[in-house]
Design a protein around this motif. Structure first.
Motif, mmCIF file in Angstrom:
data_model
loop_
_atom_site.group_PDB
_atom_site.id
_atom_site.type_symbol
_atom_site.label_atom_id
_atom_site.label_comp_id
_atom_site.label_asym_id
_atom_site.label_seq_id
_atom_site.Cartn_x
_atom_site.Cartn_y
_atom_site.Cartn_z
ATOM 1 N N GLU A 87 0.831 -1.211 0.000
ATOM 2 C CA GLU A 87 0.000 0.000 0.000
ATOM 3 C C GLU A 87 0.863 1.258 0.000
ATOM 4 O O GLU A 87 0.549 2.241 -0.687
ATOM 5 C CB GLU A 87 -0.931 0.003 1.216
ATOM 6 C CG GLU A 87 -1.871 1.202 1.216
ATOM 7 C CD GLU A 87 -2.892 1.171 2.337
ATOM 8 O OE1 GLU A 87 -3.539 2.213 2.569
ATOM 9 O OE2 GLU A 87 -3.051 0.111 2.982
ATOM 10 N N THR A 88 1.950 1.247 0.763
ATOM 11 C CA THR A 88 2.839 2.411 0.796
ATOM 12 C C THR A 88 3.429 2.686 -0.571
ATOM 13 O O THR A 88 3.479 3.840 -1.030
ATOM 14 C CB THR A 88 3.974 2.189 1.815
ATOM 15 O OG1 THR A 88 3.408 2.041 3.112
ATOM 16 C CG2 THR A 88 4.943 3.359 1.827
ATOM 17 N N LEU A 97 -2.204 -1.825 -6.935
ATOM 18 C CA LEU A 97 -1.858 -2.720 -5.827
ATOM 19 C C LEU A 97 -1.259 -4.026 -6.330
ATOM 20 O O LEU A 97 -0.316 -4.556 -5.718
ATOM 21 C CB LEU A 97 -3.099 -2.999 -4.974
ATOM 22 C CG LEU A 97 -3.590 -1.836 -4.112
ATOM 23 C CD1 LEU A 97 -4.926 -2.194 -3.452
ATOM 24 C CD2 LEU A 97 -2.563 -1.450 -3.051
ATOM 25 N N ASP A 98 -1.784 -4.563 -7.426
ATOM 26 C CA ASP A 98 -1.215 -5.797 -7.972
ATOM 27 C C ASP A 98 0.230 -5.588 -8.413
ATOM 28 O O ASP A 98 1.103 -6.428 -8.149
ATOM 29 C CB ASP A 98 -2.047 -6.302 -9.151
ATOM 30 C CG ASP A 98 -3.333 -6.989 -8.707
ATOM 31 O OD1 ASP A 98 -3.469 -7.292 -7.504
ATOM 32 O OD2 ASP A 98 -4.209 -7.211 -9.575
ATOM 33 N N GLU A 99 0.486 -4.479 -9.108
ATOM 34 C CA GLU A 99 1.850 -4.190 -9.555
ATOM 35 C C GLU A 99 2.776 -3.969 -8.370
ATOM 36 O O GLU A 99 3.912 -4.479 -8.342
ATOM 37 C CB GLU A 99 1.851 -2.960 -10.466
ATOM 38 C CG GLU A 99 1.159 -3.186 -11.802
ATOM 39 C CD GLU A 99 0.898 -1.902 -12.569
ATOM 40 O OE1 GLU A 99 0.650 -1.991 -13.777
ATOM 41 O OE2 GLU A 99 0.925 -0.802 -11.948
ATOM 42 N N ALA A 100 2.303 -3.221 -7.376
ATOM 43 C CA ALA A 100 3.122 -2.942 -6.200
ATOM 44 C C ALA A 100 3.392 -4.211 -5.404
ATOM 45 O O ALA A 100 4.515 -4.437 -4.930
ATOM 46 C CB ALA A 100 2.437 -1.895 -5.328
ATOM 47 N N GLY A 101 2.369 -5.054 -5.256
ATOM 48 C CA GLY A 101 2.546 -6.299 -4.520
ATOM 49 C C GLY A 101 3.570 -7.215 -5.174
ATOM 50 O O GLY A 101 4.377 -7.861 -4.496
ATOM 51 N N THR A 149 19.463 4.922 -6.743
ATOM 52 C CA THR A 149 18.341 4.163 -7.303
ATOM 53 C C THR A 149 17.192 5.076 -7.720
ATOM 54 O O THR A 149 17.023 6.170 -7.190
ATOM 55 C CB THR A 149 17.843 3.118 -6.286
ATOM 56 O OG1 THR A 149 17.418 3.772 -5.088
ATOM 57 C CG2 THR A 149 18.950 2.129 -5.942
ATOM 58 N N PRO A 150 16.342 4.613 -8.668
ATOM 59 C CA PRO A 150 15.271 5.433 -9.224
ATOM 60 C C PRO A 150 13.953 5.239 -8.490
ATOM 61 O O PRO A 150 13.821 4.384 -7.616
ATOM 62 C CB PRO A 150 15.178 4.919 -10.661
ATOM 63 C CG PRO A 150 15.461 3.452 -10.505
ATOM 64 C CD PRO A 150 16.486 3.336 -9.403
ATOM 65 N N TRP A 151 12.945 5.998 -8.945
ATOM 66 C CA TRP A 151 11.631 5.962 -8.292
ATOM 67 C C TRP A 151 10.696 4.925 -8.899
ATOM 68 O O TRP A 151 9.699 4.571 -8.291
ATOM 69 C CB TRP A 151 10.955 7.340 -8.393
ATOM 70 C CG TRP A 151 10.944 7.924 -9.768
ATOM 71 C CD1 TRP A 151 11.791 8.868 -10.271
ATOM 72 C CD2 TRP A 151 10.061 7.579 -10.849
ATOM 73 N NE1 TRP A 151 11.501 9.128 -11.589
ATOM 74 C CE2 TRP A 151 10.438 8.359 -11.959
ATOM 75 C CE3 TRP A 151 8.982 6.704 -10.980
ATOM 76 C CZ2 TRP A 151 9.785 8.285 -13.194
ATOM 77 C CZ3 TRP A 151 8.328 6.611 -12.212
ATOM 78 C CH2 TRP A 151 8.735 7.406 -13.286
ATOM 79 N N ASN A 152 10.985 4.427 -10.116
ATOM 80 C CA ASN A 152 9.968 3.630 -10.805
ATOM 81 C C ASN A 152 9.859 2.201 -10.268
ATOM 82 O O ASN A 152 8.810 1.584 -10.369
ATOM 83 C CB ASN A 152 10.193 3.636 -12.316
ATOM 84 C CG ASN A 152 11.521 3.027 -12.714
ATOM 85 O OD1 ASN A 152 12.527 3.176 -12.019
ATOM 86 N ND2 ASN A 152 11.542 2.349 -13.840
ATOM 87 N N TYR A 153 10.942 1.664 -9.712
ATOM 88 C CA TYR A 153 10.888 0.395 -8.966
ATOM 89 C C TYR A 153 11.564 0.656 -7.619
ATOM 90 O O TYR A 153 12.703 0.255 -7.391
ATOM 91 C CB TYR A 153 11.550 -0.743 -9.747
ATOM 92 C CG TYR A 153 10.707 -1.229 -10.896
ATOM 93 C CD1 TYR A 153 9.743 -2.215 -10.710
ATOM 94 C CD2 TYR A 153 10.846 -0.676 -12.170
ATOM 95 C CE1 TYR A 153 8.946 -2.646 -11.752
ATOM 96 C CE2 TYR A 153 10.051 -1.103 -13.222
ATOM 97 C CZ TYR A 153 9.104 -2.091 -13.010
ATOM 98 O OH TYR A 153 8.302 -2.516 -14.053
ATOM 99 N N PRO A 154 10.861 1.336 -6.717
ATOM 100 C CA PRO A 154 11.515 1.944 -5.555
ATOM 101 C C PRO A 154 11.909 0.972 -4.455
ATOM 102 O O PRO A 154 12.619 1.374 -3.526
ATOM 103 C CB PRO A 154 10.471 2.941 -5.051
ATOM 104 C CG PRO A 154 9.154 2.364 -5.483
ATOM 105 C CD PRO A 154 9.437 1.722 -6.815
ATOM 106 N N ILE A 155 11.456 -0.296 -4.531
ATOM 107 C CA ILE A 155 11.950 -1.282 -3.571
ATOM 108 C C ILE A 155 12.725 -2.399 -4.272
ATOM 109 O O ILE A 155 13.719 -2.898 -3.732
ATOM 110 C CB ILE A 155 10.810 -1.858 -2.705
ATOM 111 C CG1 ILE A 155 11.388 -2.653 -1.512
ATOM 112 C CG2 ILE A 155 9.850 -2.706 -3.506
ATOM 113 C CD1 ILE A 155 10.363 -3.022 -0.463
ATOM 114 N N ALA A 156 12.335 -2.770 -5.479
ATOM 115 C CA ALA A 156 13.011 -3.871 -6.165
ATOM 116 C C ALA A 156 14.439 -3.499 -6.551
ATOM 117 O O ALA A 156 15.377 -4.280 -6.338
ATOM 118 C CB ALA A 156 12.229 -4.292 -7.403
#
Length: 484
Positions: A87-88, A97-101, A149-156
Motif C-alpha cells: 500500500e505504501t 496494488l497488484d503491480e506494487a505487490g 536508485t530510481p523511483w519507478n521500482y523503488p523497492i526492487a
C-alpha cells in the motif's frame, strides 16, 4: 502531518544537518502527503560514507553464511509487512496494488536469493605448472559502494543492488529517488531490525546534487551502481571513473516488439499492450515501439487501439488497470511527446494522449494510454525515450526490415518478437542489439537469477545486475600461489 523519516548513518536514525525536510506526495491525490524525508546535505552524505568505510574490515571478515543469515532475517521481516509495504508503494509511486505487490515480493525474493548466495562465495582451484604448489582464486569485497536508485521500482531496484553488495561483504550508502523513498527506507529498517552491524548499510535521502555527487567522487567510495536516465548515468560514470572507481550504470530504453505475419494478432496485442501500458509505461524495459509487418499492420493497430481504450484508469489503491504518473514533471514530459508526435512528427494519433482531470482525476497525474500509427523510424517518437504509456506503431515489409528498424536506435535494453517461425525467433535472438531478447513475451519482466543489463546508451555495459552477475560487480578476484 507525518513524522519525517530520518537518515540512517552508522547504525543510528539521524536528522539532516540542514534541519530541512521534503514531502512525498501521493501522485493520485496530491493533497495527501505520504511521508517526509530529510533534505540532506553533502556533509550528511560524507558522514554516511565515512561510517561505511569504518565498518569495512569487520563486515568483510564476517563469514558469508552469517551475512546471509542477516539478509534472510530481513527478508522475513519484509514478508511480515508485505501488505503495508504494498500500500505504501502504491500511495507514493502510483502503481496499482497488484503491480506494487509483485514488486514487494520481488524484493523479498531477492533478499532470500542473495542470503543463500552469501554461503556460496568462494573461488576456484587450478592445476599449477609447478610442483608443491596450490593455485587458487578467492573473491573479495570491493569496500564501500554507493547505490543510487530510481523511483519507478523503488523497492526492487534498491534490493537488487543492496542485497548482493552486502552478501559479498561490502558496506554501502543508499541514496533513493526523492519521489518514492519510503519503501527503500523500509529495507534499511528491516536490516537494522535483523541485526546488521552499525555502518554496514547507510541511507541518506535528498537531492542528487547534494547526496549523489559525493557517492561518485568521494575517495572512500570504491564502486558506484546507478539506475536512472541515460543523461544522468553518463555523468555519474564520468565522475566516478575519474579516480578509477568501478562503475555500473543501467539507463534508458526504447524497446521494440516486432510482430510478424505468423503471429496470432490477438496474442501480439496482449503482449505489446502489457509491455507498453503496464506500470503506466514507467519502466526502462517498457515497449514503446511496435514494429509490425504490413500483412497484419492494420489488424494490429485496430487491436492495440481497442486494448488501450479498454484500460481502466484510477488511483492505484483501487487496483484498476493503470495508475497515475509519479510526478507532474513526468506527466508533462509525456504530454510534450504526444504533442511532438502529432504536430511535429506527423504521426497519426489513434487514441489517448489527453490528461485526465475530472472527478477522481482532479488532483492526480493521470493520462490516457496513447497509440500512434504511421510512425517512421526517423521521428522523435520512434527514437527518444518517453517513459510514459505511449506506443509508436511502425510498418515494415519483411522480417529483415523489422530487425533493421529494431536495431536502428541509440538504446539497446530489451527487445521482443512475436512469431511462430522458429528461424525468425532464433535469428532475432542472435542478432537483435539488446541486452535482453524475448520471444513471444513482453519486453518487461525479469527473472532475478539471470543477468540483466543493456547495450549501447542503455548501459555502461561493464557489469550486469542480478544473479551471479550481481555478485561479480561487487567482488574482486585475488589469485593465490601457495608453494608448500
Amino acid at each position: 502531518m507525518p513524522i519525517a523519516h530520518r537518515n540512517y548513518v552508522d547504525g543510528e536514525w539521524v536528522e539532516s544537518r540542514s534541519g530541512d525536510t521534503f514531502e512525498v506526495l501521493n501522485p493520485a491525490n496530491t493533497d495527501e502527503v505520504v511521508a517526509e524525508f530529510q533534505s540532506s546535505t553533502t556533509e550528511d552524505a560524507e558522514a554516511a560514507i565515512e561510517a561505511a568505510v569504518a565498518a569495512e574490515d569487520e563486515w568483510a571478515s564476517t563469514p558469508g553464511p552469517k551475512r546471509g543469515t542477516i539478509l534472510e532475517e530481513a527478508a522475513q521481516r519484509l514478508e511480515a509487512q508485505k501488505d503495508e509495504l504494498t500500500e505504501t508503494l502504491t500511495r507514493e509511486e502510483g502503481k496499482t496494488l497488484d503491480e506494487a505487490g509483485g514488486e514487494v515480493q520481488r524484493a523479498i525474493d531477492i533478499f532470500r536469493y542473495y542470503a543463500q548466495k552469501a554461503s556460496d562465495l568462494g573461488g576456484t582451484v587450478k592445476s599449477s605448472s609447478g610442483t608443491d604448489t596450490t593455485l587458487y582464486t578467492k573473491r573479495e569485497p570491493l569496500g564501500t559502494v554507493g547505490l543510487i536508485t530510481p523511483w519507478n521500482y523503488p523497492i526492487a531496484i534498491p534490493a537488487w543492488k543492496l542485497a548482493p553488495a552486502l552478501a559479498a561483504g561490502n558496506t554501502a550508502v543508499l541514496k533513493p529517488a526523492s519521489a518514492a523513498p519510503t519503501v527503500a527506507w523500509k529495507l534499511i529498517e528491516a536490516l537494522d531490525d535483523a541485526g546488521l552491524p552499525a555502518g554496514v548499510a547507510n541511507f541518506v535521502a535528498g537531492s542528487g546534487s547534494a547526496v549523489g555527487a559525493p557517492l561518485t567522487d568521494h575517495e572512500g567510495v570504491d564502486a558506484v551502481s546507478f539506475t536512472g536516465s541515460t543523461a544522468v548515468g553518463t555523468a555519474v560514470a564520468r565522475d566516478a571513473t575519474d579516480d578509477l572507481k568501478r562503475v555500473q550504470c543501467e539507463m534508458g530504453g526504447k524497446n521494440p516488439t516486432v510482430v510478424m505475419p505468423s503471429a496470432d494478432v490477438d496474442e501480439a496485442v496482449d503482449i505489446v499492450g502489457a509491455g507498453a501500458f503496464g506500470v503506466t509505461g514507467q519502466a526502462c524495459t517498457a515497449c514503446s515501439r511496435a514494429i509490425v509487418h504490413e500483412d497484419v499492420y492494420d489488424e494490429f493497430v485496430a487491436g492495440i487501439t481497442d486494448y488501450a481504450e479498454s484500460i481502466e484508469i484510477a488511483p492505484g489503491v483501487e487496483n484498476a488497470d493503470m495508475g497515475p504518473h509519479v510526478t507532474n514533471s513526468e506527466l508533462e514530459g509525456t504530454l510534450e511527446y504526444v504533442e511532438i508526435a502529432a504536430e511535429e512528427d506527423g504521426a497519426t494519433l489513434e487514441t489517448g494522449g489527453e490528461r485526465l482531470t475530472d472527478g477522481q482525476y482532479d488532483d492526480g497525474y493521470f493520462v490516457e494510454p496513447t497509440v500512434f500509427s504511421d510512425v517512421t523510424n526517423d521521428m522523435r517518437i520512434a527514437q527518444e525515450e518517453v517513459f510514459g504509456p505511449v506506443l509508436a506503431v511502425l510498418r515494415v515489409g519483411s522480417f529483415e526490415e523489422g530487425l533493421e528498424v529494431a536495431n536502428d536506435i541509440d538504446y539497446g535494453l530489451s527487445a521482443s518478437i512475436v512469431t511462430q517461425d522458429l528461424a525468425e525467433a532464433n535469428e532475432f535472438a542472435e542478432t537483435v542489439e539488446a541486452g535482453v531478447a524475448k520471444v513471444n513475451e513482453k519486453t518487461t519482466g525479469l527473472e532475478l537469477h539471470v543477468p540483466f543489463g543493456g547495450y549501447k546508451d542503455s548501459s555502461t555495459d561493464t557489469y550486469r545486475e542480478q544473479g551471479d552477475a550481481g555478485l561479480d560487480f561487487f567482488t574482486s578476484t585475488k589469485t593465490v600461489y601457495m608453494n608448500y
